[in-house]
Write a protein that holds these residues in place. Structure first.
Motif, PDB file in Angstrom:
ATOM      1  N   ALA A 290      41.442  18.531  21.575  1.00  0.00           N
ATOM      2  CA  ALA A 290      40.317  17.826  20.969  1.00  0.00           C
ATOM      3  C   ALA A 290      40.576  16.328  20.862  1.00  0.00           C
ATOM      4  O   ALA A 290      39.642  15.554  20.633  1.00  0.00           O
ATOM      5  N   LEU A 291      41.843  15.902  21.017  1.00  0.00           N
ATOM      6  CA  LEU A 291      42.183  14.485  20.901  1.00  0.00           C
ATOM      7  C   LEU A 291      42.369  13.809  22.254  1.00  0.00           C
ATOM      8  O   LEU A 291      42.675  12.615  22.302  1.00  0.00           O
TER       9      LEU A 291
ATOM     10  N   THR B 207      33.753  14.967  14.486  1.00  0.00           N
ATOM     11  CA  THR B 207      34.269  13.811  15.211  1.00  0.00           C
ATOM     12  C   THR B 207      33.467  13.661  16.503  1.00  0.00           C
ATOM     13  O   THR B 207      32.589  14.483  16.796  1.00  0.00           O
ATOM     14  N   ASP B 208      33.766  12.635  17.282  1.00  0.00           N
ATOM     15  CA  ASP B 208      33.076  12.470  18.569  1.00  0.00           C
ATOM     16  C   ASP B 208      33.181  13.746  19.405  1.00  0.00           C
ATOM     17  O   ASP B 208      32.203  14.207  19.996  1.00  0.00           O
ATOM     18  N   PHE B 209      34.398  14.290  19.473  1.00  0.00           N
ATOM     19  CA  PHE B 209      34.619  15.493  20.264  1.00  0.00           C
ATOM     20  C   PHE B 209      33.739  16.641  19.786  1.00  0.00           C
ATOM     21  O   PHE B 209      33.097  17.328  20.590  1.00  0.00           O
ATOM     22  N   LEU B 210      33.676  16.859  18.482  1.00  0.00           N
ATOM     23  CA  LEU B 210      32.918  17.989  17.966  1.00  0.00           C
ATOM     24  C   LEU B 210      31.410  17.777  18.051  1.00  0.00           C
ATOM     25  O   LEU B 210      30.656  18.747  18.152  1.00  0.00           O
TER      26      LEU B 210
ATOM     27  N   PHE C 138      29.613  20.798  19.980  1.00  0.00           N
ATOM     28  CA  PHE C 138      29.123  21.502  18.802  1.00  0.00           C
ATOM     29  C   PHE C 138      28.810  22.971  19.091  1.00  0.00           C
ATOM     30  O   PHE C 138      29.184  23.860  18.312  1.00  0.00           O
ATOM     31  N   ASP C 139      28.154  23.220  20.199  1.00  0.00           N
ATOM     32  CA  ASP C 139      27.805  24.607  20.524  1.00  0.00           C
ATOM     33  C   ASP C 139      29.049  25.449  20.758  1.00  0.00           C
ATOM     34  O   ASP C 139      29.122  26.605  20.328  1.00  0.00           O
ATOM     35  N   ALA C 140      30.035  24.874  21.452  1.00  0.00           N
ATOM     36  CA  ALA C 140      31.240  25.631  21.805  1.00  0.00           C
ATOM     37  C   ALA C 140      32.127  25.905  20.596  1.00  0.00           C
ATOM     38  O   ALA C 140      32.805  26.942  20.545  1.00  0.00           O
TER      39      ALA C 140
ATOM     40  N   TYR D 252      29.559  12.444   9.995  1.00  0.00           N
ATOM     41  CA  TYR D 252      29.991  12.168  11.364  1.00  0.00           C
ATOM     42  C   TYR D 252      30.979  11.010  11.341  1.00  0.00           C
ATOM     43  O   TYR D 252      30.615   9.878  11.056  1.00  0.00           O
ATOM     44  N   GLN D 253      32.238  11.305  11.618  1.00  0.00           N
ATOM     45  CA  GLN D 253      33.281  10.282  11.716  1.00  0.00           C
ATOM     46  C   GLN D 253      33.312   9.791  13.152  1.00  0.00           C
ATOM     47  O   GLN D 253      33.898  10.431  14.034  1.00  0.00           O
ATOM     48  N   ALA D 254      32.679   8.659  13.399  1.00  0.00           N
ATOM     49  CA  ALA D 254      32.528   8.156  14.756  1.00  0.00           C
ATOM     50  C   ALA D 254      33.749   7.348  15.182  1.00  0.00           C
ATOM     51  O   ALA D 254      34.137   6.396  14.514  1.00  0.00           O
ATOM     52  N   GLN D 255      34.332   7.738  16.313  1.00  0.00           N
ATOM     53  CA  GLN D 255      35.433   6.952  16.861  1.00  0.00           C
ATOM     54  C   GLN D 255      34.903   5.750  17.654  1.00  0.00           C
ATOM     55  O   GLN D 255      35.556   4.710  17.714  1.00  0.00           O
ATOM     56  N   VAL D 256      33.750   5.911  18.269  1.00  0.00           N
ATOM     57  CA  VAL D 256      33.124   4.812  19.012  1.00  0.00           C
ATOM     58  C   VAL D 256      31.691   4.646  18.517  1.00  0.00           C
ATOM     59  O   VAL D 256      31.077   5.586  18.005  1.00  0.00           O
ATOM     60  N   ASP D 257      31.167   3.449  18.674  1.00  0.00           N
ATOM     61  CA  ASP D 257      29.808   3.140  18.216  1.00  0.00           C
ATOM     62  C   ASP D 257      28.826   3.478  19.328  1.00  0.00           C
ATOM     63  O   ASP D 257      28.545   2.655  20.194  1.00  0.00           O
ATOM     64  N   ASP D 258      28.329   4.703  19.325  1.00  0.00           N
ATOM     65  CA  ASP D 258      27.461   5.207  20.385  1.00  0.00           C
ATOM     66  C   ASP D 258      26.181   5.743  19.761  1.00  0.00           C
ATOM     67  O   ASP D 258      26.197   6.792  19.111  1.00  0.00           O
TER      68      ASP D 258
END
Length: 208
Positions: free
Chosen positions: A28-29, A131-134, A138-140, A167-173
């Motif tokens: 996930a990282l 996180t961004d990954f989740l 999300f579905d998975a 939502y802990q955003a790692q990037v501003d998207d």
């Protein structure tokens, strides 16, 4: 006369160090670690990921980490484990101590992305974190494992005691933010976005 590393070992001398460090990480990282490697030109850090789905069975994480450390540590000067406790109840910390390798501080990735000290001070008991990954997976990692795609009526059983999706955003998207907002609506939760960046993950890697 050219002396090979193996010759030094046979002579009882230490072979020269390569300076390379293995990052043994939760899958996930992967995206975040690779981004930090590029941003900081940390070319001496090599990444090896274990399956992100191990988060669904945390009791399997210590054995998986030990197997990977044992298989690959001889090729590196050092190994750093990019897992927090992640639901292992202290077993991963104990195993890493036995193996003589360091690991990330903190109870889970939501804590170290926020910054462990900040996260602990918030003391939030009714927040569900992404996180961004989740957000992307999300579905998975949420919908299908919990059976919400087949039995949406289970939503309140799982999430009835939560109030907010953070939502802990790692990037501003903006697109990821909107997707996270939709996930909050799906779960019937209020929505909050925090641009955390990489938090203590970047701090830990910078020490290497």
């Amino acid at each position: 006369m050219h002396i090979k590393d193996q010759d030094l070992v046979e002579l009882g001398m230490d072979a020269p160090k390569s300076g390379r460090i293995l990052l043994l990480a939760c899958g996930a990282l992967a995206h975040e670690v690779l981004a930090l490697k590029r941003l900081n030109t940390w070319d001496h850090l090599d990444l090896h990921c274990l399956p992100a789905k191990l988060h669904n069975t945390p009791d399997l994480i210590p054995d998986a980490v030990e197997a990977a450390v044992t298989a690959r540590r001889d090729d590196y000067d050092d190994v750093f484990v990019l897992y927090a406790d992640c639901g292992t109840g202290g077993l991963l910390q104990s195993r890493c101590a036995q193996l003589g390798v360091e690991m990330l501080d903190g109870p889970h990735c939501y804590s170290f992305f926020e910054g462990n000290a900040v996260f602990e001070a918030r003391d939030e008991l009714t927040c569900f974190y992404l996180t961004d990954f989740l957000v992307k997976q999300f579905d998975a990692f949420v919908t299908r494992p919990l059976g919400l795609d087949r039995h949406p009526e289970l939503r309140d059983m799982y999430f009835g005691n939560y109030t907010t999706l953070v939502y802990q955003a790692q990037v501003d998207d903006p697109d990821l933010t909107e997707t996270a907002r939709r996930h909050a609506q799906t779960l019937g939760l209020a929505f909050e976005r925090r641009l955390t960046g990489y938090g203590d993950l970047e701090v830990a890697l910078s020490r290497l």
